[in-house]
Design a protein around this motif. Structure first.
Motif, PDB file in Angstrom:
ATOM      1  N   GLU A 269     -15.456  18.760 -28.976  1.00 61.41           N
ATOM      2  CA  GLU A 269     -14.684  18.943 -30.172  1.00 61.41           C
ATOM      3  C   GLU A 269     -14.699  17.734 -31.004  1.00 61.41           C
ATOM      4  N   GLN A 270     -15.034  16.683 -30.719  1.00 60.40           N
ATOM      5  CA  GLN A 270     -15.308  15.626 -31.524  1.00 60.40           C
ATOM      6  C   GLN A 270     -16.672  15.637 -32.076  1.00 60.40           C
ATOM      7  N   ARG A 271     -17.573  16.506 -31.674  1.00 60.00           N
ATOM      8  CA  ARG A 271     -18.755  16.380 -32.276  1.00 60.00           C
ATOM      9  C   ARG A 271     -19.099  17.731 -32.867  1.00 60.00           C
ATOM     10  N   VAL A 272     -18.473  18.556 -33.014  1.00 59.12           N
ATOM     11  CA  VAL A 272     -18.701  19.883 -33.956  1.00 59.12           C
ATOM     12  C   VAL A 272     -18.042  19.837 -35.300  1.00 59.12           C
ATOM     13  N   ALA A 273     -18.725  20.537 -36.183  1.00 58.15           N
ATOM     14  CA  ALA A 273     -18.306  20.619 -37.557  1.00 58.15           C
ATOM     15  C   ALA A 273     -16.866  21.417 -37.677  1.00 58.15           C
ATOM     16  N   GLU A 274     -16.705  22.503 -36.798  1.00 57.61           N
ATOM     17  CA  GLU A 274     -15.614  23.234 -36.791  1.00 57.61           C
ATOM     18  C   GLU A 274     -14.786  23.522 -35.521  1.00 57.61           C
ATOM     19  N   PRO A 275     -14.270  22.424 -34.739  1.00 49.93           N
ATOM     20  CA  PRO A 275     -13.879  22.593 -33.527  1.00 49.93           C
ATOM     21  C   PRO A 275     -12.670  23.738 -33.382  1.00 49.93           C
ATOM     22  N   ILE A 276     -12.519  24.424 -32.275  1.00 44.70           N
ATOM     23  CA  ILE A 276     -11.354  25.375 -31.998  1.00 44.70           C
ATOM     24  C   ILE A 276     -10.185  24.641 -32.075  1.00 44.70           C
ATOM     25  N   ILE A 277      -9.869  23.563 -31.621  1.00 43.69           N
ATOM     26  CA  ILE A 277      -8.615  22.724 -31.716  1.00 43.69           C
ATOM     27  C   ILE A 277      -9.021  21.398 -32.424  1.00 43.69           C
ATOM     28  N   PRO A 278      -8.856  21.010 -33.419  1.00 43.97           N
ATOM     29  CA  PRO A 278      -9.389  19.825 -33.973  1.00 43.97           C
ATOM     30  C   PRO A 278      -8.574  18.593 -33.322  1.00 43.97           C
ATOM     31  N   LEU A 279      -9.319  17.895 -32.685  1.00 37.23           N
ATOM     32  CA  LEU A 279      -8.550  16.927 -32.096  1.00 37.23           C
ATOM     33  C   LEU A 279      -7.431  15.750 -32.809  1.00 37.23           C
ATOM     34  N   LYS A 280      -8.050  15.707 -34.005  1.00 40.15           N
ATOM     35  CA  LYS A 280      -7.479  14.798 -35.004  1.00 40.15           C
ATOM     36  C   LYS A 280      -5.995  15.123 -35.280  1.00 40.15           C
ATOM     37  N   LEU A 281      -5.649  16.424 -34.990  1.00 35.67           N
ATOM     38  CA  LEU A 281      -4.319  16.830 -35.346  1.00 35.67           C
ATOM     39  C   LEU A 281      -3.182  16.164 -34.433  1.00 35.67           C
ATOM     40  N   PHE A 282      -3.710  15.692 -33.224  1.00 34.37           N
ATOM     41  CA  PHE A 282      -2.895  14.995 -32.577  1.00 34.37           C
ATOM     42  C   PHE A 282      -2.630  13.443 -32.831  1.00 34.37           C
ATOM     43  N   ARG A 283      -3.398  13.140 -33.722  1.00 38.35           N
ATOM     44  CA  ARG A 283      -3.112  11.839 -34.236  1.00 38.35           C
ATOM     45  C   ARG A 283      -1.859  11.889 -35.182  1.00 38.35           C
ATOM     46  N   ASN A 284      -1.385  13.004 -35.503  1.00 38.01           N
ATOM     47  CA  ASN A 284      -0.296  13.174 -36.237  1.00 38.01           C
ATOM     48  C   ASN A 284       0.947  13.232 -35.479  1.00 38.01           C
ATOM     49  N   ARG A 285       1.897  12.189 -35.242  1.00 35.14           N
ATOM     50  CA  ARG A 285       3.044  12.192 -34.436  1.00 35.14           C
ATOM     51  C   ARG A 285       3.787  13.358 -34.226  1.00 35.14           C
ATOM     52  N   ASN A 286       4.460  14.094 -35.336  1.00 32.88           N
ATOM     53  CA  ASN A 286       5.026  15.176 -35.446  1.00 32.88           C
ATOM     54  C   ASN A 286       4.423  16.559 -34.627  1.00 32.88           C
ATOM     55  N   PHE A 287       3.149  16.404 -34.738  1.00 29.33           N
ATOM     56  CA  PHE A 287       2.335  17.566 -34.319  1.00 29.33           C
ATOM     57  C   PHE A 287       2.259  17.328 -32.814  1.00 29.33           C
ATOM     58  N   THR A 288       2.112  16.280 -32.254  1.00 28.22           N
ATOM     59  CA  THR A 288       2.017  15.807 -30.786  1.00 28.22           C
ATOM     60  C   THR A 288       3.083  16.090 -30.074  1.00 28.22           C
ATOM     61  N   MET A 289       4.319  15.597 -30.722  1.00 31.92           N
ATOM     62  CA  MET A 289       5.698  15.601 -29.997  1.00 31.92           C
ATOM     63  C   MET A 289       6.271  17.072 -30.100  1.00 31.92           C
ATOM     64  N   VAL A 290       6.098  17.848 -31.180  1.00 35.41           N
ATOM     65  CA  VAL A 290       6.530  19.213 -31.172  1.00 35.41           C
ATOM     66  C   VAL A 290       5.644  20.220 -30.124  1.00 35.41           C
ATOM     67  N   SER A 291       4.348  19.684 -29.980  1.00 37.88           N
ATOM     68  CA  SER A 291       3.730  20.408 -28.896  1.00 37.88           C
ATOM     69  C   SER A 291       3.981  20.131 -27.392  1.00 37.88           C
ATOM     70  N   ILE A 292       4.526  18.710 -27.299  1.00 39.05           N
ATOM     71  CA  ILE A 292       5.284  18.577 -25.848  1.00 39.05           C
ATOM     72  C   ILE A 292       6.422  19.241 -25.961  1.00 39.05           C
ATOM     73  N   ILE A 293       7.505  19.281 -26.875  1.00 41.91           N
ATOM     74  CA  ILE A 293       8.766  20.025 -26.967  1.00 41.91           C
ATOM     75  C   ILE A 293       8.261  21.213 -26.635  1.00 41.91           C
ATOM     76  N   GLY A 294       7.468  21.905 -27.297  1.00 42.02           N
ATOM     77  CA  GLY A 294       7.215  23.618 -27.184  1.00 42.02           C
ATOM     78  C   GLY A 294       6.745  23.602 -25.586  1.00 42.02           C
ATOM     79  N   PHE A 295       5.933  22.876 -25.003  1.00 34.84           N
ATOM     80  CA  PHE A 295       5.564  23.026 -23.745  1.00 34.84           C
ATOM     81  C   PHE A 295       6.962  23.123 -22.911  1.00 34.84           C
ATOM     82  N   ILE A 296       7.551  22.213 -23.047  1.00 32.74           N
ATOM     83  CA  ILE A 296       9.044  22.012 -22.164  1.00 32.74           C
ATOM     84  C   ILE A 296       9.965  23.209 -22.505  1.00 32.74           C
TER      85      ILE A 296
END
Length: 530
Positions: A269-296
């Motif tokens: 995903e770090q090497r393709v032009a159009e990743p299925i899930i862009p890993l850069k999204l997880f640099r956003n703190r809010n996106f990462t935190m709500v992903s954790i909350i959604g899992f729980i």
């Protein structure tokens, strides 16, 4: 470098894809009509497993495949989980309306074929087709709503989806029982067809989104790696401790395969032009935190839905026929709070406080439910369920809202699919982990009383079965189930504390809407850089 363009829609200016400015405000009447189709589609997605679950004993009896019964659910779940992120990316690249319509058609095709099944093998295969379409239903609903309604105004419509969830959870088993008793089990699948047809008409006629023309290509290698990783994880949690021992070569092999696939996925995903899930999204703190909350949230919700009816039927003597109604207090708490929270967000534009309150209330509800005993009154347990449901009501829609507000419009489908995926995987892990804890505690209680450990079959006995057992044995079994519930919800409380910690790290980024859109865009960009 991939490029994307939008084709002009008559009467509307052309819009460049890939920026928050892609959003075009629609008339409220048009939005309300589209919402009818979206609500029906969500109802389809949520009702299916609940209706089919009630009919399963009849289905197994007619198709003669009791040993494969679990695969009727597992094949659907695997296909749904594996396809969810792919549907989100396809919608972002090639158009959300088109991908949504295709997912509905696939779901209806799978429903029709499932109803025509003549063997368990056919039913399992066709349920996988149905699950493949279902993966795009929830993602399509949320991403289309994100494209039509600004986050600041989205709370007005959240109540409808919360109501659908409550209706599906309570009504699904009742509808399934009625269809099975008075019609034929095949209608548990055929009932999707008229509802789906109505949804298709509304979406085709009413929904108008800018058409997307793209020369980008789907990351097929990443999609395969993600699919293998998700399927392996779901199978580990589904089979571990049940079909195979946790330390068996099958479970260890699946775990190794899943881990290797996910590591490979992150590398690709770090090497393709159009990743299925862009890993850069997880640099956003809010996106990462709500992903954790959604899992729980998925962890806690599916755990409660799975084990509470067993306690209420066997320990409290509730009717198994109306088991769907046993969850109504929890759904009532979820629905009411979700409606209030949605209106509050629309009015104030503030949301950070709600996940903090929600995770705390959810932990409190789990702690209260951990006190369930053999002599706990139904009214008391129902009050505890209201508390747990209220906690989820603070979180269910807010997690999706924050995830969507944390990304650019071009990634709306990815954000929606990721939020859905984390909740789905959380539910799978929750059922598996809680199931193991529950069965182990139940068996320990039975062994301590000198009774044979009956495992899952004993834990799922109906009130009718108990009538043929000696009173002493019934008492031991009821104490064992109460002890199992104590362990399940005590661990649920511990896990909810993680969600509380994640909610405290959320930033209050203004929701896009009206005059705040430019400022929200700047804040979201700053948040992504931190």
């Amino acid at each position: 470098m991939t490029t994307q363009q939008s084709e002009a829609v008559p009467g509307e200016p052309p819009v460049e894809l890939g920026k928050p400015d892609e959003f075009v405000q629609r008339p409220h009447r048009e939005i309300r009509l589209v919402m009818v189709g979206l609500v029906i589609t969500m109802l389809l997605a949520m009702l299916d497993n609940l209706i089919v679950g009630t009919a399963m004993p009849t289905i197994v009896g007619e198709l003669h495949g009791a040993e494969h019964m679990s695969w009727v659910v597992t094949s659907y779940t695997l296909a749904t989980a594996a396809s969810t992120p792919i549907w989100g990316k396809v919608g972002d690249l090639y158009g959300r309306k088109g991908s949504f319509l295709v997912s509905i058609v696939i779901f209806l095709l799978g429903s029709a074929l499932s109803g025509l099944s003549q063997s368990m093998g056919q039913l399992i295969a066709f349920r996988a087709v149905q699950g493949l379409g279902a993966g795009g239903l929830m993602v399509g609903v949320m991403s289309i709503m994100g494209a039509l309604v600004l986050p600041r105004d989205r709370g007005k419509y959240q109540g409808m989806f919360a109501a659908v969830m409550a209706l599906a959870t309570v009504g699904g088993p009742l509808i399934g029982g009625f269809i099975t008793d008075h019609l034929n089990w095949r209608w548990t699948f055929y009932v999707n067809l008229p509802l789906g047809a109505i949804a298709l008409v509304f979406i085709v006629v009413v929904l108008k989104l800018p058409k997307i023309r793209s020369n980008a290509k789907i990351d097929y290698f990443g999609a395969v790696l993600l699919t293998v990783g998700i399927v392996s994880a779901v199978l580990v949690t589904t089979w571990g401790g049940h079909e195979y021992a946790w330390g068996s070569k099958q479970i260890l092999g699946l775990g190794t395969l899943g881990l290797a696939s996910l590591i490979g996925f992150c590398y690709v995903e770090q090497r393709v032009a159009e990743p299925i899930i862009p890993l850069k999204l997880f640099r956003n703190r809010n996106f990462t935190m709500v992903s954790i909350i959604g899992f729980i949230v998925g962890f806690a919700m599916f755990g409660a839905v799975t084990f509470l009816p067993t306690y209420q039927q066997i320990v409290q003597g509730a009717s198994a026929t109306n088991s769907g109604l046993l969850l109504m207090p929890m759904m009532f708490g979820m629905l009411v709070v979700s409606l209030v929270v949605g209106q509050a967000i629309t009015k104030t534009g503030k949301y950070r406080i709600f996940p903090i309150i929600g995770t705390t209330v959810m932990a409190g509800g789990s702690l209260l439910l951990s006190t369930l005993a053999v002599d706990t009154k139904s009214f008391t347990s129902s009050c505890y369920m209201v508390v747990l449901g209220a906690g989820m009501g603070f979180l269910m829609q807010v997690t999706m809202l924050v995830a969507q507000n944390s990304v650019e419009m071009k990634d709306m489908g990815v954000a929606s699919s990721s939020a859905t995926l984390f909740r789905t995987i959380g539910g799978s892990f929750g059922v598996a982990l809680f199931g193991t804890l529950y069965i182990n505690r139940l068996n320990d209680t039975l062994k301590a009383a000198g009774m044979p450990a009956g495992g899952e079959s004993t834990g799922s006995m109906s009130p009718e079965t108990l009538k043929s057992m000696p009173p002493e044995a019934v008492s031991v079994l009821q104490h064992g189930i109460a002890n199992g519930m104590h362990t399940v919800f005590l661990w649920g409380t511990v896990i909810s504390v993680v969600a509380i910690a994640a909610s405290l790290f959320l930033r209050e980024v203004k929701l896009r809407g009206g005059a705040d859109a430019a400022e929200a865009k700047a804040e979201a960009a700053l948040e992504g850089a931190l």
